[in-house]
Design a protein around this motif. Structure first.
Motif, PDB file in Angstrom:
ATOM      1  N   SER A  21     -16.593  -7.613   5.678  1.00 35.53           N
ATOM      2  CA  SER A  21     -15.933  -6.309   5.738  1.00 35.53           C
ATOM      3  C   SER A  21     -16.838  -5.278   5.082  1.00 35.53           C
ATOM      4  CB  SER A  21     -14.583  -6.342   5.017  1.00 35.53           C
ATOM      5  OG  SER A  21     -13.675  -7.225   5.652  1.00 35.53           O
ATOM      6  N   VAL A  22     -16.789  -4.038   5.587  1.00 32.97           N
ATOM      7  CA  VAL A  22     -17.601  -2.954   5.042  1.00 32.97           C
ATOM      8  C   VAL A  22     -16.718  -1.734   4.838  1.00 32.97           C
ATOM      9  CG1 VAL A  22     -19.753  -3.778   6.068  1.00 32.97           C
ATOM     10  CG2 VAL A  22     -18.294  -2.169   7.343  1.00 32.97           C
TER      11      VAL A  22
ATOM     12  N   LYS B 161     -13.065  -4.359   9.187  1.00 31.29           N
ATOM     13  CA  LYS B 161     -13.163  -5.811   9.139  1.00 31.29           C
ATOM     14  C   LYS B 161     -13.989  -6.259  10.337  1.00 31.29           C
ATOM     15  CE  LYS B 161     -10.317  -9.977   8.724  1.00 31.29           C
ATOM     16  NZ  LYS B 161      -8.915 -10.490   8.654  1.00 31.29           N
ATOM     17  N   LEU B 162     -15.251  -6.626  10.080  1.00 32.81           N
ATOM     18  CA  LEU B 162     -16.153  -6.984  11.172  1.00 32.81           C
ATOM     19  C   LEU B 162     -15.808  -8.335  11.764  1.00 32.81           C
ATOM     20  CD1 LEU B 162     -19.520  -5.773   9.601  1.00 32.81           C
ATOM     21  CD2 LEU B 162     -17.874  -4.491  10.995  1.00 32.81           C
TER      22      LEU B 162
ATOM     23  N   ARG C  23      -8.280  -6.876   3.184  1.00 33.21           N
ATOM     24  CA  ARG C  23      -7.484  -8.074   2.886  1.00 33.21           C
ATOM     25  C   ARG C  23      -6.021  -7.729   2.616  1.00 33.21           C
ATOM     26  NH1 ARG C  23     -10.566 -11.582  -1.555  1.00 33.21           N
ATOM     27  NH2 ARG C  23      -8.874 -13.005  -0.953  1.00 33.21           N
ATOM     28  N   LEU C  24      -5.666  -6.433   2.749  1.00 32.00           N
ATOM     29  CA  LEU C  24      -4.312  -5.971   2.425  1.00 32.00           C
ATOM     30  C   LEU C  24      -3.586  -5.558   3.700  1.00 32.00           C
ATOM     31  CD1 LEU C  24      -5.176  -3.713  -0.654  1.00 32.00           C
ATOM     32  CD2 LEU C  24      -4.549  -6.141  -0.643  1.00 32.00           C
ATOM     33  N   PRO C  25      -2.632  -6.331   4.171  1.00 28.69           N
ATOM     34  CA  PRO C  25      -1.897  -5.950   5.377  1.00 28.69           C
ATOM     35  C   PRO C  25      -0.917  -4.807   5.092  1.00 28.69           C
ATOM     36  CG  PRO C  25      -0.963  -7.945   4.435  1.00 28.69           C
ATOM     37  CD  PRO C  25      -2.198  -7.634   3.629  1.00 28.69           C
ATOM     38  N   GLY C  26      -0.663  -3.986   6.088  1.00 32.29           N
ATOM     39  CA  GLY C  26       0.320  -2.927   5.952  1.00 32.29           C
ATOM     40  C   GLY C  26      -0.159  -1.792   5.069  1.00 32.29           C
ATOM     41  N   THR C  27       0.747  -1.270   4.236  1.00 28.53           N
ATOM     42  CA  THR C  27       0.466  -0.124   3.370  1.00 28.53           C
ATOM     43  C   THR C  27       0.707  -0.512   1.917  1.00 28.53           C
ATOM     44  OG1 THR C  27       1.118   1.431   5.113  1.00 28.53           O
ATOM     45  CG2 THR C  27       1.045   2.280   2.860  1.00 28.53           C
ATOM     46  N   HIS C  28      -0.218  -0.125   1.048  1.00 29.96           N
ATOM     47  CA  HIS C  28      -0.119  -0.424  -0.379  1.00 29.96           C
ATOM     48  C   HIS C  28      -0.365   0.850  -1.170  1.00 29.96           C
ATOM     49  CE1 HIS C  28      -0.335  -4.973  -0.183  1.00 29.96           C
ATOM     50  NE2 HIS C  28      -0.641  -4.624   1.056  1.00 29.96           N
ATOM     51  N   VAL C  29       0.412   1.044  -2.242  1.00 29.73           N
ATOM     52  CA  VAL C  29       0.225   2.193  -3.127  1.00 29.73           C
ATOM     53  C   VAL C  29       0.206   1.705  -4.566  1.00 29.73           C
ATOM     54  CG1 VAL C  29       1.275   3.869  -1.558  1.00 29.73           C
ATOM     55  CG2 VAL C  29       2.699   2.679  -3.235  1.00 29.73           C
ATOM     56  N   MET C  30      -0.500   2.451  -5.424  1.00 33.82           N
ATOM     57  CA  MET C  30      -0.570   2.135  -6.853  1.00 33.82           C
ATOM     58  C   MET C  30      -0.794   3.415  -7.628  1.00 33.82           C
ATOM     59  SD  MET C  30      -3.392  -0.179  -8.978  1.00 33.82           S
ATOM     60  CE  MET C  30      -2.820  -1.769  -8.388  1.00 33.82           C
TER      61      MET C  30
ATOM     62  N   VAL D   5      -5.039  -2.969  -4.160  1.00 28.97           N
ATOM     63  CA  VAL D   5      -5.391  -1.645  -3.649  1.00 28.97           C
ATOM     64  C   VAL D   5      -6.328  -0.876  -4.582  1.00 28.97           C
ATOM     65  CG1 VAL D   5      -3.376  -0.466  -4.633  1.00 28.97           C
ATOM     66  CG2 VAL D   5      -4.413   0.387  -2.501  1.00 28.97           C
ATOM     67  N   SER D   6      -6.405  -1.241  -5.866  1.00 29.96           N
ATOM     68  CA  SER D   6      -7.347  -0.558  -6.760  1.00 29.96           C
ATOM     69  C   SER D   6      -8.785  -0.917  -6.455  1.00 29.96           C
ATOM     70  CB  SER D   6      -7.031  -0.876  -8.223  1.00 29.96           C
ATOM     71  OG  SER D   6      -7.352  -2.212  -8.551  1.00 29.96           O
ATOM     72  N   THR D   7      -8.991  -1.878  -5.544  1.00 32.10           N
ATOM     73  CA  THR D   7     -10.358  -2.162  -5.119  1.00 32.10           C
ATOM     74  C   THR D   7     -10.991  -0.956  -4.435  1.00 32.10           C
ATOM     75  OG1 THR D   7     -11.726  -3.866  -4.065  1.00 32.10           O
ATOM     76  CG2 THR D   7      -9.853  -3.052  -2.820  1.00 32.10           C
ATOM     77  N   LEU D   8     -10.202   0.051  -4.091  1.00 35.16           N
ATOM     78  CA  LEU D   8     -10.752   1.315  -3.589  1.00 35.16           C
ATOM     79  C   LEU D   8     -11.734   1.919  -4.584  1.00 35.16           C
ATOM     80  CD1 LEU D   8      -7.558   2.783  -1.957  1.00 35.16           C
ATOM     81  CD2 LEU D   8      -9.781   2.591  -0.810  1.00 35.16           C
ATOM     82  N   ALA D   9     -11.558   1.646  -5.882  1.00 34.43           N
ATOM     83  CA  ALA D   9     -12.498   2.126  -6.894  1.00 34.43           C
ATOM     84  C   ALA D   9     -13.613   1.125  -7.158  1.00 34.43           C
ATOM     85  CB  ALA D   9     -11.762   2.428  -8.200  1.00 34.43           C
TER      86      ALA D   9
END
Length: 423
Positions: A162-163, A156-157, A61-68, A49-53
């Motif tokens: 993915s974009v 996810k195209l 590529r992350l199903p459901g909900t992820h927090v960090m 989920v840190s790939t947000l940065a």
């Protein structure tokens, strides 16, 4: 009064043009413990989920909900050597530990759409010296921290592409302490008046990401972070300004508290990462990040009816990185990375608060998982190249009789943790 205004403006320039907390320029990249251990090698991997940065397109590529959430502890060290007609003196920076937090959440709406929010620091620094050191007329204490709030949409195209697109809503807080050489009119008594400058501001930019999963072994990531124009407002305050107008005007320059405004153009950057996964438990990544510091060529300062421009003339910078991750057990991961950054500061305008002229970083880390939890730990050591002050014309250096010098033995140790949970 013009002398005081010029002094205030010169200090405002330093206040706004602060150097790195240990990224080249004044950039930070301590955005997650796993990212630090992999020397920023999450642009191509893009699989937590840190790939947000790093490259937000990867949250598809992350199903459901992820927090960090987590925190970096940055402990810099080093000294500055100053050379004057009466000799050479070396002054060590005060020991201190600075922090850089991060937090992320991603949520899958359906098979195509993901939402995310990242909170992390893109720019910052912290540096301080004793109040009587030779460079005190340039600065003796400075701190800067920005926090970016980045709401993100990822699509996810198809199975390969993915974009992502997000807003970078950035808040910055800065402070500066410096000394003003002052002469008491009539008696010609000289003393150092303390000046403190503090302020904050907001800016808005954009983040764009592209992730391509070519096959089970190869993936490529591309991430762009736009320029952010930060509008800053602050207060200038003196330690001593007299208890009445007559006493204030009896000192040159006149000590009068005032306001300052500035517009700071923070640079855009483009990152590329290529990841290779020959085995299910082994992956490599190599990448490069280009940062357009050449846009930071000057800074305009506005204070009432007086304007000033400070030349910077920085050059574009590159960060080249490589990393490896190995999982000897399903619940245990080992990581290592290295990166090299090119210098960006123009030494003809270098300040004492800019101790960097390119750097190298070696990083190590581990990850532990159990059930839906994951804990990542990282350590990095930063070697910073020396900055030479023999040619600088910066205010508070050449004009007070300092003829040269250099930063020495500048380095930093970074310890970091991230804790995450998958719902």
């Amino acid at each position: 009064m013009n002398a005081l205004r010029a002094a205030c403006l010169a200090l405002a320039l330093v206040f706004c043009c602060t150097p790195p907390a240990w990224g080249e320029g004044f950039a930070l990249n301590e955005w997650s413990a796993r990212g630090v251990a992999l020397a920023n090698g999450l642009v191509g991997r893009a699989d937590d989920v840190s790939t947000l940065a790093y490259n937000a397109a990867g949250i598809t590529r992350l199903p459901g909900t992820h927090v960090m959430g987590g925190l970096a502890f940055i402990a810099p060290s080093g000294s500055v050597e100053t050379r004057r007609a009466d000799g050479t003196r070396s002054t060590a920076a005060k020991p201190n530990t600075w922090t850089a937090p991060h937090a992320y959440i991603s949520h899958q709406l359906n098979d195509t759409v993901w939402l995310g929010m990242g909170v992390f620091s893109r720019f910052g620094l912290g540096n301080s010296y004793s109040g009587n050191w030779p460079g005190r007329y340039n600065m003796y204490d400075v701190g800067v921290q920005t926090i970016s709030f980045v709401p993100t949409l990822a699509l996810k195209l198809n199975e390969m592409f993915s974009v992502s697109a997000g807003l970078d809503i950035m808040h910055g807080h800065m402070y500066l302490g410096t000394k003003i050489p002052t002469v008491a009119a009539g008696t010609f008594r000289r003393f150092d008046n303390d000046m403190q400058l503090e302020g904050d501001g907001w800016g808005v930019g954009a983040h764009l990401g592209l992730h391509m999963r070519l096959n089970e072994q190869w993936s490529v990531g591309l991430s762009y972070k736009s320029q952010v124009t930060m509008h800053l407002t602050g207060d200038v305050k003196f330690d001593w300004h007299g208890d009445n107008l007559a006493r204030r005007q009896a000192h040159l320059p006149e000590a009068r508290d005032c306001d300052a405004e500035a517009t700071l153009q923070l640079p855009d950057s483009l990152a590329l990462g290529v990841a290779f996964k020959p085995l299910d438990n082994l992956s490599f990544e190599a990448g490069a990040t280009w940062t357009r510091w050449s846009t930071y060529n000057a800074l305009n300062i506005y204070m009432k009816d007086y304007d000033a421009i400070s030349n910077k003339e920085w050059r574009d910078g590159w960060n080249f990185n490589a990393s490896v991750e190995y999982r000897p057990l399903d619940w245990w991961a080992l990581r290592a990375g290295f990166f090299y950054e090119t210098p960006v500061v123009n030494e003809d305008y270098a300040d004492f608060i800019v101790p960097t002229n390119g750097r190298k970083t070696l990083s190590l880390g581990m990850g532990f998982t159990w059930n839906n939890w994951a804990l990542d730990l990282a350590y990095a050591h930063v070697w910073v190249n020396s900055t030479d002050y023999g040619s600088t014309g910066a205010s508070g250096i050449r004009n007070i009789g300092i003829t040269g010098g250099r930063s020495k033995n500048v380095s930093a140790d970074i310890c970091m943790f991230s804790l995450s949970y998958a719902f």
